[in-house]
Design a protein around this motif. Structure first.
Motif, mmCIF file in Angstrom:
data_model
loop_
_atom_site.group_PDB
_atom_site.id
_atom_site.type_symbol
_atom_site.label_atom_id
_atom_site.label_comp_id
_atom_site.label_asym_id
_atom_site.label_seq_id
_atom_site.Cartn_x
_atom_site.Cartn_y
_atom_site.Cartn_z
ATOM 1 N N TRP A 5 24.996 -50.921 -2.553
ATOM 2 C CA TRP A 5 26.005 -51.853 -3.076
ATOM 3 C C TRP A 5 26.401 -52.741 -1.895
ATOM 4 C CZ3 TRP A 5 30.866 -53.079 -1.431
ATOM 5 C CH2 TRP A 5 31.668 -53.811 -2.306
ATOM 6 N N MET B 148 34.055 -44.011 -9.780
ATOM 7 C CA MET B 148 33.126 -44.774 -8.946
ATOM 8 C C MET B 148 33.707 -46.143 -8.604
ATOM 9 S SD MET B 148 30.485 -43.317 -7.723
ATOM 10 C CE MET B 148 29.571 -44.782 -7.217
ATOM 11 N N ARG B 149 34.313 -46.816 -9.571
ATOM 12 C CA ARG B 149 34.928 -48.128 -9.280
ATOM 13 C C ARG B 149 36.026 -47.985 -8.223
ATOM 14 N NH1 ARG B 149 32.699 -51.686 -12.593
ATOM 15 N NH2 ARG B 149 32.112 -51.072 -14.701
ATOM 16 N N TYR C 117 24.533 -46.687 -12.220
ATOM 17 C CA TYR C 117 24.850 -47.237 -10.897
ATOM 18 C C TYR C 117 24.592 -48.741 -10.834
ATOM 19 C CZ TYR C 117 25.512 -42.469 -9.240
ATOM 20 O OH TYR C 117 25.974 -41.196 -9.067
ATOM 21 N N GLN D 67 32.728 -43.632 -14.474
ATOM 22 C CA GLN D 67 32.777 -45.042 -14.074
ATOM 23 C C GLN D 67 34.075 -45.357 -13.347
ATOM 24 O OE1 GLN D 67 32.072 -48.380 -16.455
ATOM 25 N NE2 GLN D 67 29.858 -48.078 -16.429
ATOM 26 N N GLU D 68 35.169 -44.815 -13.848
ATOM 27 C CA GLU D 68 36.469 -45.117 -13.243
ATOM 28 C C GLU D 68 36.545 -44.621 -11.799
ATOM 29 O OE1 GLU D 68 41.227 -44.863 -14.331
ATOM 30 O OE2 GLU D 68 39.786 -43.834 -15.620
ATOM 31 N N GLU E 270 25.047 -50.843 -13.231
ATOM 32 C CA GLU E 270 26.206 -51.470 -13.870
ATOM 33 C C GLU E 270 27.419 -51.532 -12.940
ATOM 34 O OE1 GLU E 270 26.712 -49.253 -17.494
ATOM 35 O OE2 GLU E 270 24.992 -50.230 -18.453
ATOM 36 N N LEU E 271 27.430 -50.705 -11.904
ATOM 37 C CA LEU E 271 28.505 -50.715 -10.912
ATOM 38 C C LEU E 271 28.188 -51.634 -9.733
ATOM 39 C CD1 LEU E 271 29.210 -46.894 -10.978
ATOM 40 C CD2 LEU E 271 30.822 -48.673 -11.689
#
Length: 148
Positions: free
Chosen positions: A145, A93-94, A121, A90-91, A123-124
């Motif tokens: 996104w 990807m953010r 994805y 997650q980190e 959640e991102l």
């Protein structure tokens, strides 16, 4: 623990080898999916990675708009099995989304994600834009996104 953002030409031989080795270990060997990992997009991409104790812990590549898709793309998202469960997926990807949206000034990012990771994805901030399809024998979906 240190984060790196490098173009293909800026990667050292050791870094490139470590990134490719990790991707082959996970995508080809662990997932039992023989496919051409070297696809000629690495040269145009920005490689964002995390090293922990001088070992690649997580890696993504950011493919510029107009290269693979009309939109920018984040792909080859991989976390070293040794470092799973630490939140690095997650980190990274953010961080990659932020870099793509701010530094590259891209308003849209397209990904081709394994279907089982749809929730990750979503959640991102990605939204599903395709039905499930097989890519190298693994169910995938396309997602977008958009800067909101």
């Amino acid at each position: 623990m240190e984060w790196y953002i490098k173009t293909f030409g800026e990667l050292s031989n050791e870094e490139l080898y470590a990134i490719l080795k990790l991707r082959v270990e996970v995508f080809v060997v662990e997932q039992d999916c023989p496919y051409p990992e070297l696809d000629d997009y690495d040269q145009a991409s920005v490689h964002y990675f995390l090293k922990v104790n001088n070992e690649i812990a997580a890696n993504v590549r950011i493919v510029p708009a107009g290269t693979k898709y009309s939109e920018a793309s984040i792909g080859r998202v991989v976390v070293n099995p040794t470092f799973r469960g630490c939140g690095y997926g997650q980190e990274i990807m953010r961080k990659a989304i932020d870099y793509t949206a701010t530094v590259l000034a891209e308003p849209r990012i397209k990904i081709q994600g394994q279907e089982y990771l749809e929730r990750f994805y979503t959640e991102l901030g990605f939204k599903k834009i395709s039905e499930s399809y097989l890519e190298d024998g693994i169910p995938h979906i396309d997602m977008i996104w958009e800067r909101g």
